[in-house]
Design a protein around this motif. Structure first.
Motif, PDB file in Angstrom:
ATOM      1  N   UNK A  16       0.842  -1.140  -0.068  1.00  0.00           N
ATOM      2  CA  UNK A  16       0.077  -0.085   0.070  1.00  0.00           C
ATOM      3  C   UNK A  16       0.777   1.177  -0.072  1.00  0.00           C
ATOM      4  N   UNK A  17       0.391   2.356  -0.884  1.00  0.00           N
ATOM      5  CA  UNK A  17       1.056   3.550  -0.648  1.00  0.00           C
ATOM      6  C   UNK A  17       0.301   4.625  -1.304  1.00  0.00           C
ATOM      7  N   UNK A  18       0.544   5.974  -1.238  1.00  0.00           N
ATOM      8  CA  UNK A  18      -0.406   6.972  -1.471  1.00  0.00           C
ATOM      9  C   UNK A  18      -0.831   7.181  -3.049  1.00  0.00           C
ATOM     10  N   UNK A  19      -1.722   7.500  -3.458  1.00  0.00           N
ATOM     11  CA  UNK A  19      -1.951   7.928  -4.591  1.00  0.00           C
ATOM     12  C   UNK A  19      -1.425   9.228  -4.885  1.00  0.00           C
ATOM     13  N   UNK A  20      -0.881   9.514  -6.075  1.00  0.00           N
ATOM     14  CA  UNK A  20      -0.065  10.853  -6.339  1.00  0.00           C
ATOM     15  C   UNK A  20      -1.210  11.758  -6.123  1.00  0.00           C
ATOM     16  N   UNK A  21      -0.754  12.962  -5.675  1.00  0.00           N
ATOM     17  CA  UNK A  21      -1.683  14.266  -5.330  1.00  0.00           C
ATOM     18  C   UNK A  21      -2.090  14.153  -3.753  1.00  0.00           C
ATOM     19  N   UNK A  22      -2.264  12.971  -3.121  1.00  0.00           N
ATOM     20  CA  UNK A  22      -2.661  13.193  -1.572  1.00  0.00           C
ATOM     21  C   UNK A  22      -1.490  12.776  -0.741  1.00  0.00           C
ATOM     22  N   UNK A  23      -1.345  13.982   0.253  1.00  0.00           N
ATOM     23  CA  UNK A  23      -0.431  13.994   1.383  1.00  0.00           C
ATOM     24  C   UNK A  23       0.952  13.882   0.871  1.00  0.00           C
ATOM     25  N   UNK A  24       1.330  14.512  -0.415  1.00  0.00           N
ATOM     26  CA  UNK A  24       2.750  14.356  -0.883  1.00  0.00           C
ATOM     27  C   UNK A  24       3.220  15.775  -1.613  1.00  0.00           C
ATOM     28  N   UNK A  25       2.513  17.023  -1.282  1.00  0.00           N
ATOM     29  CA  UNK A  25       2.982  18.133  -2.002  1.00  0.00           C
ATOM     30  C   UNK A  25       4.112  18.607  -1.272  1.00  0.00           C
ATOM     31  N   UNK A  42       4.965   8.383  -3.178  1.00  0.00           N
ATOM     32  CA  UNK A  42       5.064   9.043  -4.634  1.00  0.00           C
ATOM     33  C   UNK A  42       4.891  10.523  -4.251  1.00  0.00           C
ATOM     34  N   UNK A  43       5.305  11.468  -5.152  1.00  0.00           N
ATOM     35  CA  UNK A  43       5.153  12.755  -4.745  1.00  0.00           C
ATOM     36  C   UNK A  43       4.012  13.377  -5.678  1.00  0.00           C
ATOM     37  N   UNK A  44       3.576  14.535  -5.392  1.00  0.00           N
ATOM     38  CA  UNK A  44       2.615  15.178  -6.033  1.00  0.00           C
ATOM     39  C   UNK A  44       3.152  15.317  -7.579  1.00  0.00           C
ATOM     40  N   UNK A  45       2.130  15.230  -8.525  1.00  0.00           N
ATOM     41  CA  UNK A  45       2.621  15.396  -9.984  1.00  0.00           C
ATOM     42  C   UNK A  45       3.195  16.720 -10.128  1.00  0.00           C
ATOM     43  N   UNK A 270      -6.092   7.058  -2.230  1.00  0.00           N
ATOM     44  CA  UNK A 270      -6.333   8.324  -2.612  1.00  0.00           C
ATOM     45  C   UNK A 270      -7.157   9.113  -1.448  1.00  0.00           C
ATOM     46  N   UNK A 271      -8.337   9.051  -1.889  1.00  0.00           N
ATOM     47  CA  UNK A 271      -9.517   9.779  -1.199  1.00  0.00           C
ATOM     48  C   UNK A 271      -9.397   9.349   0.212  1.00  0.00           C
ATOM     49  N   UNK A 272      -9.525   7.974   0.533  1.00  0.00           N
ATOM     50  CA  UNK A 272      -9.426   7.640   2.038  1.00  0.00           C
ATOM     51  C   UNK A 272      -8.062   8.103   2.716  1.00  0.00           C
ATOM     52  N   UNK A 273      -7.028   8.455   2.102  1.00  0.00           N
ATOM     53  CA  UNK A 273      -5.863   8.897   2.778  1.00  0.00           C
ATOM     54  C   UNK A 273      -6.034  10.389   2.947  1.00  0.00           C
ATOM     55  N   UNK A 274      -6.749  10.965   2.058  1.00  0.00           N
ATOM     56  CA  UNK A 274      -6.945  12.525   2.386  1.00  0.00           C
ATOM     57  C   UNK A 274      -8.010  12.721   3.399  1.00  0.00           C
ATOM     58  N   UNK A 275      -8.888  11.935   3.584  1.00  0.00           N
ATOM     59  CA  UNK A 275      -9.770  11.984   4.842  1.00  0.00           C
ATOM     60  C   UNK A 275      -9.338  11.533   6.128  1.00  0.00           C
ATOM     61  N   UNK A 276      -8.348  10.480   6.295  1.00  0.00           N
ATOM     62  CA  UNK A 276      -8.178   9.715   7.220  1.00  0.00           C
ATOM     63  C   UNK A 276      -6.717  10.023   7.701  1.00  0.00           C
TER      64      UNK A 276
END
Ligand code: RRO
Length: 310
Positions: A16-25, A42-45, A270-276
């Motif tokens: 498991x890891x983050x979707x780009x865009x979430x928690x990575x800017x 993974x970093x933000x695009x 992605x979304x779940x990481x953003x919220x949790x």
């Protein structure tokens, strides 16, 4: 229970890891991911130069997930490259750099810079940002995608991946797979980016919920799980020798299990990481391990891709 994953010539401690865009800017967010139970980062695009992104509000949580039109806010390629120079690769957690240049030349320039540095960071080129006004999603233009991949091959000598938009027709899966299969160093595809240009309506205000593009934005969360699974499954079948990273609708061990059963090598949140927040990774990994225990699976290899048909 062993949740480790061996791919790209290395073994990472989980799937498991983050979707780009979430928690990575920002560096602080990236470090929090690295310190969490995430198995990679993974970093933000990135674009060549920093961007503020679209006007706010540009993200909204909904009962079934999220809608966003961030518009590629990011610190610019040099910021993420500098982070990659200092990253602790010895942790066993791979670092991926998401690249989303505003032109093919920009993407190739970033890939060349990365190649020059000889860092172990792996590029995931984003062919699917739905939210920059006036810029269509590259992954929906097959000829442009074919041309881009040829140029990436010339610009970059290592293994790389692409982030794809969702497709909705078997003819499109087949056409994209034929293009992707021309490129042996394209090691993985990440399926899917958000379902682009959805519209969420608020009844009380009789209004849209985000400002850019009159409310149109990319959907994530529960809305996208079946579409994500279909894309993972079809590309798993159509891209032998490549890996598929599942992304879309993962909020517990159950959806992670579904993605792996459909063929995913690793799974992004992605979304779940953003919220949790980054605590989501230990929770979801624990749930996945428990589900595997109940089913008698001791590794991900025991069931990856083994989805049954009727
Ligand atoms: O920044 C964004 O608006 C964004 C990007 Br680059 C993307 O690839 N996917 C998404 O949902 N939002």
């Amino acid at each position: 229970i062993d949740l480790s994953v061996t791919w790209l010539g290395q073994t990472m401690p989980g799937c498991l890891y983050n979707a780009s865009g979430v928690w990575c800017r920002e560096e602080g967010e990236l470090e929090a991911l690295h310190a969490s139970a995430a198995a990679a980062v993974i970093t933000k695009s990135a674009t060549l130069t920093p961007r503020d992104g679209n006007p706010e509000p540009r993200y909204c949580r909904t009962p079934l997930g999220s809608i966003n039109s961030m518009g590629l806010p990011n610190r610019g390629f040099d910021y993420y490259l500098d982070y990659a120079r200092r990253y602790r690769y010895g942790s066993g957690k791979p670092l991926f750099l998401s690249l989303s240049g505003l032109s093919l030349d920009d993407n190739c320039a970033m890939l060349r810079r990365l190649a020059e540095e000889g860092l172990p960071a792996v590029p995931e080129v984003n062919l699917s940002c739905p939210n920059v006004p006036g810029k269509p999603q590259l992954g929906y233009d097959f000829a442009a995608t074919a041309e881009a991949l040829e140029a990436f091959d010339a610009a970059y000598s290592g293994l790389y991946g692409v982030k794809l938009p969702p497709y909705f027709d078997p003819a499109h899966f087949a056409a994209m797979a034929e293009i992707l299969n021309r490129h042996p160093r394209l090691a993985f595809v990440t399926c899917i980016n958000s379902i682009g240009n959805g519209l969420v309506v608020d009844i009380d205000s009789e209004a849209v919920v985000i400002k850019p593009k009159d409310g149109l934005g990319g959907l994530g969360g529960d809305y996208v799980l079946p579409t994500a699974l279909a894309n993972v499954r079809e590309f798993f079948r159509l891209l032998p020798g490549k890996d598929v990273v599942g992304c879309g609708g993962v909020k517990s061990g159950r959806e992670a299990f579904m993605h792996i059963l459909a063929g995913a090598r690793a799974v992004q949140v992605g979304t779940c990481l953003y919220h949790e927040g980054p605590g989501a990774f230990s929770r979801i990994a624990g749930e996945l391990a428990m589900l595997m225990r109940v089913k008698g699976y001791r590794s991900l290899d025991a069931f990856r891709g083994r989805l049954r048909t009727l």
